[in-house]
Design a protein around this motif. Structure first.
Motif, PDB file in Angstrom:
ATOM      1  N   ILE A 125       0.845  -1.205   0.000  1.00  0.00           N
ATOM      2  CA  ILE A 125       0.000   0.000   0.000  1.00  0.00           C
ATOM      3  C   ILE A 125       0.878   1.252   0.000  1.00  0.00           C
ATOM      4  O   ILE A 125       0.668   2.171  -0.790  1.00  0.00           O
ATOM      5  N   TYR A 126       1.902   1.260   0.860  1.00  0.00           N
ATOM      6  CA  TYR A 126       2.803   2.423   0.919  1.00  0.00           C
ATOM      7  C   TYR A 126       3.544   2.608  -0.412  1.00  0.00           C
ATOM      8  O   TYR A 126       3.699   3.732  -0.889  1.00  0.00           O
ATOM      9  N   ILE A 155      -5.974   2.811   0.489  1.00  0.00           N
ATOM     10  CA  ILE A 155      -5.458   4.124   0.065  1.00  0.00           C
ATOM     11  C   ILE A 155      -6.592   5.155   0.143  1.00  0.00           C
ATOM     12  O   ILE A 155      -6.416   6.265   0.635  1.00  0.00           O
ATOM     13  N   GLN A 156      -7.760   4.738  -0.322  1.00  0.00           N
ATOM     14  CA  GLN A 156      -8.940   5.622  -0.268  1.00  0.00           C
ATOM     15  C   GLN A 156      -9.264   5.984   1.186  1.00  0.00           C
ATOM     16  O   GLN A 156      -9.559   7.136   1.500  1.00  0.00           O
ATOM     17  N   VAL A 157      -9.181   4.984   2.076  1.00  0.00           N
ATOM     18  CA  VAL A 157      -9.449   5.222   3.498  1.00  0.00           C
ATOM     19  C   VAL A 157      -8.448   6.238   4.047  1.00  0.00           C
ATOM     20  O   VAL A 157      -8.824   7.199   4.730  1.00  0.00           O
ATOM     21  N   PHE A 158      -7.176   6.049   3.733  1.00  0.00           N
ATOM     22  CA  PHE A 158      -6.104   6.939   4.207  1.00  0.00           C
ATOM     23  C   PHE A 158      -6.351   8.375   3.737  1.00  0.00           C
ATOM     24  O   PHE A 158      -6.147   9.325   4.486  1.00  0.00           O
ATOM     25  N   GLN A 159      -6.791   8.496   2.462  1.00  0.00           N
ATOM     26  CA  GLN A 159      -6.969   9.831   1.889  1.00  0.00           C
ATOM     27  C   GLN A 159      -8.256  10.524   2.344  1.00  0.00           C
ATOM     28  O   GLN A 159      -8.321  11.746   2.357  1.00  0.00           O
ATOM     29  N   SER A 160      -9.273   9.727   2.675  1.00  0.00           N
ATOM     30  CA  SER A 160     -10.562  10.373   2.966  1.00  0.00           C
ATOM     31  C   SER A 160     -11.037  10.200   4.400  1.00  0.00           C
ATOM     32  O   SER A 160     -12.172  10.536   4.705  1.00  0.00           O
TER      33      SER A 160
END
Lengths: 112, 193
Positions: free
Chosen positions: A34-35, B52-57
Motif C-alpha cells: 500500500i505504501y 489508500i482511499q481510506v487513508f486519503q478520505s
C-alpha cells in the motif's frame, strides 16, 4: 421426476456449499504494498494525460474524430470547387453597394 | 484502542493507527472484494486501493456509521467500479483483437473461480455457485456476498447497502431464486455435453 429431484438436490447443495466458508486471507505484506503504491501514485500531469490518451477508447474516439474532420473538409472543398458561380454571386452585392457612391455632403457641395 | 480513538488518530495521519487498521480489517476487505470480482490478483489490487482511499478520505469520516460499515461500503463500491471497467474493456476488446491482440481478461476468467475458504469436498459445487453469481444483478450479488461470505446479518447488510431490512430480505429472496435458475441452466448444460 427422478431427474428433477436430482437437479433440485444439486442446486440446493451448490447454494449451501458456501455455508461453512472460511474468510479468505489477504496476501502478506499488504501494508508495504500500500505504501509503495501511494509513493508511486504521485504522477505528473503529463503522465496522467499520457495514460488517459493511450486508453483504447480515447485513442479510438480520437482517431474517428480526426477521420471525420478530414472527411468533412474534403466534402466541403469538393462542393465549393464544383460551384464557382456561388462565389461570383456573393461578390455582386458588394459591387452594387460600393463605398464609392457619392454622399449627401458631395451633392450639397456641388458649387463653390 | 477503541474505534473513536482509532479514527481520531487516523485523522491526525498517525501511521501506527493506519497499520492497526490494515492489520485488523485487511482480510475482511479482501474477502468481500474477492467474492465480488472472483479473481485473486484483482482482489489484491482493489484491497490496496480501498486502504489508500481510506487513508486519503478518513478526514471526512464523521462517524455516522461504524468503521466496518464504512470500509465495507468502500470495498463494495471499488469492486463494482472494477467490474464496470472490465465490462467496458470487453466492449473495446474487439478493436484490440483487430490488431492481433488477445483479450487477457477473457483468458483469465474462462477459468472457474475457486474460493480458498471453501471446504475441499464442496469446491466443485461452490465453483458452480460463483459462476452463477456472476449472472445475477449487482445489488442481489452484493447482498448475497455480504450475508453468505462475510456472515453479516440482514440488518448489517441493510446498513452497508444503505437500505431497509425489508429491501435486503427481498434482495436475498430474488438472489436465491435467480441463482437457482442459473444453477439449473448450468447443470442442464453439463448434462448435454
Amino acid at each position: 421426476m427422478n431427474n428433477k429431484e436430482n437437479l433440485d438436490k444439486l442446486i440446493d447443495e451448490a447454494l449451501n456449499s458456501v455455508d461453512s466458508i472460511k474468510r479468505a486471507e489477504a496476501r502478506p505484506y499488504l501494508l508495504t504494498r500500500i505504501y509503495a503504491r501511494m509513493d508511486k501514485g504521485t504522477e505528473s500531469v503529463w503522465e496522467k494525460a499520457g495514460w488517459f490518451i493511450s486508453r483504447p477508447a480515447v485513442a479510438f474516439a480520437g482517431l474517428c474524430l480526426i477521420l471525420l474532420i478530414n472527411a468533412v473538409v474534403i466534402v466541403l472543398n469538393n462542393s465549393s470547387a464544383q460551384n464557382p458561380i456561388v462565389e461570383q454571386t456573393a461578390q455582386t452585392p458588394t459591387d452594387e453597394f460600393s463605398y464609392t457612391v457619392a454622399t449627401i455632403y458631395d451633392f450639397e457641395n456641388t458649387q463653390p | 484502542m477503541n474505534q473513536p480513538e482509532l479514527i481520531a488518530q487516523l485523522q491526525q495521519g498517525d501511521e501506527q493507527a493506519f497499520k492497526k487498521l490494515v492489520d485488523e480489517w485487511q482480510d475482511m476487505v479482501y474477502n468481500t472484494v474477492l467474492g465480488i470480482v472472483q479473481n485473486a490478483d484483482d482482489a489484491d489490487d482493489i484491497t490496496q486501493e480501498v486502504f489508500i482511499q481510506v487513508f486519503q478520505s478518513v478526514s471526512s469520516f464523521k462517524g455516522d456509521s461504524k468503521l466496518s460499515t464504512w470500509l465495507y461500503r468502500i470495498a463494495v463500491s471499488k469492486a463494482l467500479d472494477h467490474e464496470k471497467k472490465k465490462k467496458r474493456k470487453k466492449r473495446f476488446g474487439f478493436v484490440h483483437s483487430l490488431f492481433g491482440g488477445q483479450d487477457e481478461d477473457e483468458q483469465i476468467h474462462s477459468v472457474e473461480f475457486e474460493h480458498p475458504g471453501v471446504e475441499l469436498e464442496k469446491k466443485e459445487k461452490a465453483a458452480a455457485l460463483f459462476s452463477a453469481l456472476k449472472q445475477i444483478p449487482d445489488n442481489q450479488r452484493i447482498a448475497f456476498t455480504l450475508h453468505k461470505l462475510e456472515g453479516q446479518t440482514y440488518q448489517e447488510v441493510a446498513e452497508i447497502m444503505n437500505t431497509t431490512l425489508f429491501a435486503v430480505e427481498s434482495l436475498m429472496g430474488r438472489a436465491k431464486a435467480n441463482l437457482k435458475k442459473e444453477l439449473g441452466n448450468y447443470y442442464n448444460n453439463l448434462k448435454e455435453r
